[in-house]
Scaffold this motif. Structure first.
Motif, mmCIF file in Angstrom:
data_model
loop_
_atom_site.group_PDB
_atom_site.id
_atom_site.type_symbol
_atom_site.label_atom_id
_atom_site.label_comp_id
_atom_site.label_asym_id
_atom_site.label_seq_id
_atom_site.Cartn_x
_atom_site.Cartn_y
_atom_site.Cartn_z
ATOM 1 N N ASN A 296 2.706 3.070 -6.431
ATOM 2 C CA ASN A 296 1.586 3.712 -5.748
ATOM 3 C C ASN A 296 1.442 5.169 -6.171
ATOM 4 O O ASN A 296 2.389 5.801 -6.660
ATOM 5 C CB ASN A 296 1.778 3.643 -4.232
ATOM 6 N N ALA A 297 0.236 5.696 -5.980
ATOM 7 C CA ALA A 297 -0.034 7.099 -6.261
ATOM 8 C C ALA A 297 0.669 7.956 -5.201
ATOM 9 O O ALA A 297 0.904 7.503 -4.075
ATOM 10 C CB ALA A 297 -1.549 7.331 -6.252
ATOM 11 N N PRO A 298 1.026 9.208 -5.543
ATOM 12 C CA PRO A 298 0.723 9.931 -6.791
ATOM 13 C C PRO A 298 1.765 9.739 -7.890
ATOM 14 O O PRO A 298 1.661 10.348 -8.947
ATOM 15 C CB PRO A 298 0.702 11.383 -6.326
ATOM 16 N N GLY A 299 2.814 8.950 -7.633
ATOM 17 C CA GLY A 299 3.825 8.709 -8.654
ATOM 18 C C GLY A 299 4.888 9.792 -8.727
ATOM 19 O O GLY A 299 5.317 10.181 -9.817
ATOM 20 N N ASN A 300 5.339 10.312 -7.556
ATOM 21 C CA ASN A 300 6.378 11.338 -7.576
ATOM 22 C C ASN A 300 7.736 10.712 -7.933
ATOM 23 O O ASN A 300 7.870 9.493 -8.057
ATOM 24 C CB ASN A 300 6.439 12.086 -6.243
ATOM 25 N N ILE A 301 8.747 11.557 -8.101
ATOM 26 C CA ILE A 301 10.066 11.092 -8.516
ATOM 27 C C ILE A 301 10.650 10.121 -7.494
ATOM 28 O O ILE A 301 11.306 9.126 -7.862
ATOM 29 C CB ILE A 301 11.022 12.288 -8.717
ATOM 30 N N GLY A 302 10.399 10.374 -6.238
ATOM 31 C CA GLY A 302 10.879 9.461 -5.204
ATOM 32 C C GLY A 302 10.260 8.082 -5.337
ATOM 33 O O GLY A 302 10.948 7.060 -5.200
ATOM 34 N N GLN A 303 8.962 8.031 -5.601
ATOM 35 C CA GLN A 303 8.289 6.738 -5.762
ATOM 36 C C GLN A 303 8.781 6.013 -7.010
ATOM 37 O O GLN A 303 8.934 4.791 -6.993
ATOM 38 C CB GLN A 303 6.778 6.954 -5.822
ATOM 39 N N LEU A 304 9.013 6.742 -8.102
ATOM 40 C CA LEU A 304 9.557 6.113 -9.304
ATOM 41 C C LEU A 304 10.945 5.534 -9.043
ATOM 42 O O LEU A 304 11.274 4.434 -9.492
ATOM 43 C CB LEU A 304 9.628 7.132 -10.440
ATOM 44 N N THR A 305 11.756 6.282 -8.298
ATOM 45 C CA THR A 305 13.101 5.805 -7.963
ATOM 46 C C THR A 305 13.025 4.559 -7.088
ATOM 47 O O THR A 305 13.730 3.567 -7.317
ATOM 48 C CB THR A 305 13.881 6.912 -7.238
ATOM 49 N N ASN A 306 12.169 4.599 -6.086
ATOM 50 C CA ASN A 306 12.011 3.449 -5.197
ATOM 51 C C ASN A 306 11.422 2.257 -5.936
ATOM 52 O O ASN A 306 11.781 1.109 -5.668
ATOM 53 C CB ASN A 306 11.110 3.830 -4.021
ATOM 54 N N TRP A 307 10.535 2.522 -6.881
ATOM 55 C CA TRP A 307 9.839 1.443 -7.607
ATOM 56 C C TRP A 307 10.781 0.692 -8.540
ATOM 57 O O TRP A 307 10.857 -0.535 -8.493
ATOM 58 C CB TRP A 307 8.677 2.048 -8.391
ATOM 59 N N LYS A 308 11.531 1.410 -9.377
ATOM 60 C CA LYS A 308 12.344 0.755 -10.393
ATOM 61 C C LYS A 308 13.788 0.567 -9.943
ATOM 62 O O LYS A 308 14.284 -0.556 -9.830
ATOM 63 C CB LYS A 308 12.305 1.549 -11.694
ATOM 64 N N THR A 309 14.477 1.665 -9.640
ATOM 65 C CA THR A 309 15.868 1.550 -9.202
ATOM 66 C C THR A 309 15.946 0.818 -7.875
ATOM 67 O O THR A 309 16.847 0.003 -7.656
ATOM 68 C CB THR A 309 16.495 2.952 -9.074
ATOM 69 N N GLY A 310 14.994 1.086 -7.002
ATOM 70 C CA GLY A 310 14.987 0.419 -5.707
ATOM 71 C C GLY A 310 14.843 -1.089 -5.825
ATOM 72 O O GLY A 310 15.398 -1.842 -5.019
ATOM 73 N N ALA A 311 14.096 -1.544 -6.841
ATOM 74 C CA ALA A 311 13.937 -2.991 -7.036
ATOM 75 C C ALA A 311 15.279 -3.642 -7.353
ATOM 76 O O ALA A 311 15.625 -4.694 -6.804
ATOM 77 C CB ALA A 311 12.933 -3.250 -8.163
ATOM 78 N N TRP A 312 16.042 -3.008 -8.265
ATOM 79 C CA TRP A 312 17.363 -3.556 -8.607
ATOM 80 C C TRP A 312 18.322 -3.473 -7.421
ATOM 81 O O TRP A 312 19.052 -4.428 -7.123
ATOM 82 C CB TRP A 312 17.951 -2.781 -9.794
ATOM 83 N N LEU A 313 18.336 -2.326 -6.753
ATOM 84 C CA LEU A 313 19.288 -2.146 -5.654
ATOM 85 C C LEU A 313 18.980 -3.062 -4.480
ATOM 86 O O LEU A 313 19.898 -3.513 -3.785
ATOM 87 C CB LEU A 313 19.283 -0.680 -5.202
ATOM 88 N N ALA A 314 17.702 -3.355 -4.239
ATOM 89 C CA ALA A 314 17.356 -4.279 -3.164
ATOM 90 C C ALA A 314 17.904 -5.673 -3.459
ATOM 91 O O ALA A 314 18.465 -6.332 -2.575
ATOM 92 C CB ALA A 314 15.834 -4.328 -2.983
#
Length: 523
Positions: A62-80
């Motif tokens: 989702n926008a705006p694509g901050n570092i937190g969102q990138l972490t949740n998007w990619k790393t968060g997918a694996w960690l979940a």
């Protein structure tokens, strides 16, 4: 009972949590190095929001694509996913596996109700999930102070809560399925199938063009992370809904558990009145009959994984061609000269990790059988001392052979599904499958060696897989020299090096069998 469970499983819990926290701690810095400013991610965000390949793998960014969102998007997918796997394995070992071993009956003999075992298992899992979520939140807040303010405090808290709720939801659903169909032999497989089902629902919700499809993320614990939108809108209302859903599923699990017989399940498939009498030709034949379902399940998962991810090449290539920053970011995970070949190799690398786990699992389970006295019973029939461990080795190699066959089939079919043409694709698939086979031999050998010589240390059989996987997948991100990365079998594609690893594995198998012929049964 909760304290007892935590004490019994403290090594398992710590090993998993430390790995998960390490992954979370190291990845935000790599995103900052590639995209230091929010404006640097504009083109990346536009491409990722319209790319089915990345949406299928990680979800919607989702926008705006901050570092937190990138972490949740990619790393968060694996960690979940990894956190869900951990919670399933923990639940199975504390509840239904305890029933199968007889310790659950021993607990009931002390005056505890049968539901107390499941309650304690769920609460233990809840405590572990809470610790995982709390420490994850703390790590992100520390990174906010030391790395970037784009990791907001609210987002850090909602991320921790999303991991906590994902683990609770998966545990409750796994317990429900285990009460309906669970037996002593399929508990972990049912739990992993629950995770696979949740993943597929999440993939459909994030990639479907149907307007209603995104609501499916509300019923998939692996999709809750997307709905909560950590570091974005931080949807606190959805957190409350998911907490209520988890508690409701847990209540259903407790009710179903109370309706079934001890060490049994509620739904029984109708069998033919005249069952075919099976001829058992010996110990190896018996082992294959008992483990055939697990072997086939692992093989199908490997084939399905390749069949799902290899066609994503079509959607990833345009993204790489149009965005240099994205290409540099993926370079940390997929070293690219020829991206098509590199992506296929990377997909097989992930499958090789899965296959290594599948092949080592029978060796670890064998030591548990020694501890329960089953091996003593087998030896009393006049079999050689090394024969029971040899039977476990046969299961490991049968699993490897079956996974190899399905990897070839899944890879070749995937090449036919995608619209683009991969130059010499069939050769790449066959070479990657051969690499997968040779890579797994080393880990089988190390596990057999530990089982034969030092059975008390059998849990260390997982360490080589974990270390090799981290070095291979995150070596570039961690800044490790290429020489160090090449020490991992999963990183190797050179035939001479792989044959050397395989030879070490074969010699280790021989050493383990020899050691088991000299020692007494582990109690």
């Amino acid at each position: 009972m909760i304290r007892l469970n935590l004490r019994l499983k403290h090594f398992f819990i710590l090993a998993w949590l430390l790995c998960l926290w390490a992954m979370l701690a190291i990845t935000p810095s790599s995103y900052v190095s590639y995209y230091p400013e929010l404006s640097d991610r504009t083109q990346l965000l536009s491409e990722l929001q319209n790319n089915l390949g990345t949406q299928a793998m990680y979800g919607v960014l989702n926008a705006p694509g901050n570092i937190g969102q990138l972490t949740n998007w990619k790393t968060g997918a694996w960690l979940a996913i990894l956190s869900a796997v951990m919670s399933v394995l923990l639940l199975s070992s504390l509840h239904r596996t305890a029933e199968a071993k007889g310790t659950g009956e021993l607990i009931q003999s002390t005056g505890h109700q049968r539901s107390a075992v499941l309650k304690a298992a769920l609460l233990t899992g809840g405590v572990v999930a809470a610790i995982n979520g709390a420490v994850s939140t703390a790590i992100l807040i520390i990174l906010r102070l030391t790395l970037t303010t784009e990791l907001t405090i609210a987002g850090s808290i909602t991320y921790g809560l999303s991991i906590f709720l994902t683990m609770l939801g998966i545990m409750a659903l796994a317990s429900i399925v285990q009460s309906l169909w669970g037996t002593a032999h399929n508990l972990n497989r049912l739990g992993l199938l629950v995770i696979a089902g949740a993943f597929l629902v999440r993939v459909f919700a994030d990639t479907s063009s149907q307007a209603w499809a995104h609501y499916l993320n509300w019923i998939s614990p692996l999709g809750w992370r997307s709905v909560i939108d950590c570091f974005g809108t931080d949807n606190w209302g959805s957190i409350l809904v998911f907490a209520i859903a988890s508690l409701a599923w847990a209540a259903i699990a407790l009710w179903l558990n109370s309706r079934r017989e001890f060490n049994s399940h509620l739904l029984h498939l109708r069998r033919a009145h005249h069952a075919h009498q099976r001829r058992i030709g010996g110990l190896h034949s018996l082992n294959l009959v008992m483990h055939r379902t697990g072997i086939i399940t692992w093989a199908v998962v490997v084939g399905a994984m390749l069949l799902t991810f290899l066609p994503l090449i079509d959607s990833l290539i345009p993204l790489l061609q149009e965005d240099e920053a994205t290409r540099q970011a993926l370079q940390s995970f997929i070293p690219m000269a020829d991206f098509q070949k590199a992506f296929i190799t990377y997909a097989f690398q992930l499958c090789a990790i899965l296959v290594a786990i599948a092949c080592v699992a029978p060796i670890v389970a064998y030591i548990a059988e020694e501890h329960r006295g089953i091996v003593d019973l087998i030896r009393s029939a006049g079999t050689a001392r090394y024969a029971p461990l040899e039977g476990a080795v046969v299961i490991s190699f049968s699993t490897l052979a079956c996974c190899t066959f399905f990897a070839i089939a899944g890879g070749l079919v995937a090449l036919q599904i995608q619209t683009s043409t991969v130059e010499e694709g069939n050769r790449i698939i066959l070479e990657s499958t051969l690499n997968l086979f040779l890579q797994s031999l080393l880990f089988i050998g190390l596990a057999v060696l530990i089982a034969g010589v030092a059975p008390r240390l059998i849990q260390l059989a997982w360490a080589p897989i974990a270390i090799a996987a981290v070095v291979s997948i995150f070596g570039q991100v961690l800044g490790l020299p290429q020489e160090v990365i090449n020490l991992s079998p999963f990183s190797q594609t050179d035939s001479a090096s792989l044959l050397m690893f395989a030879a070490i594995g074969v010699l280790a198998v021989g050493g383990g069998l020899w050691g088991s012929s000299l020692r007494e049964v582990y109690k």
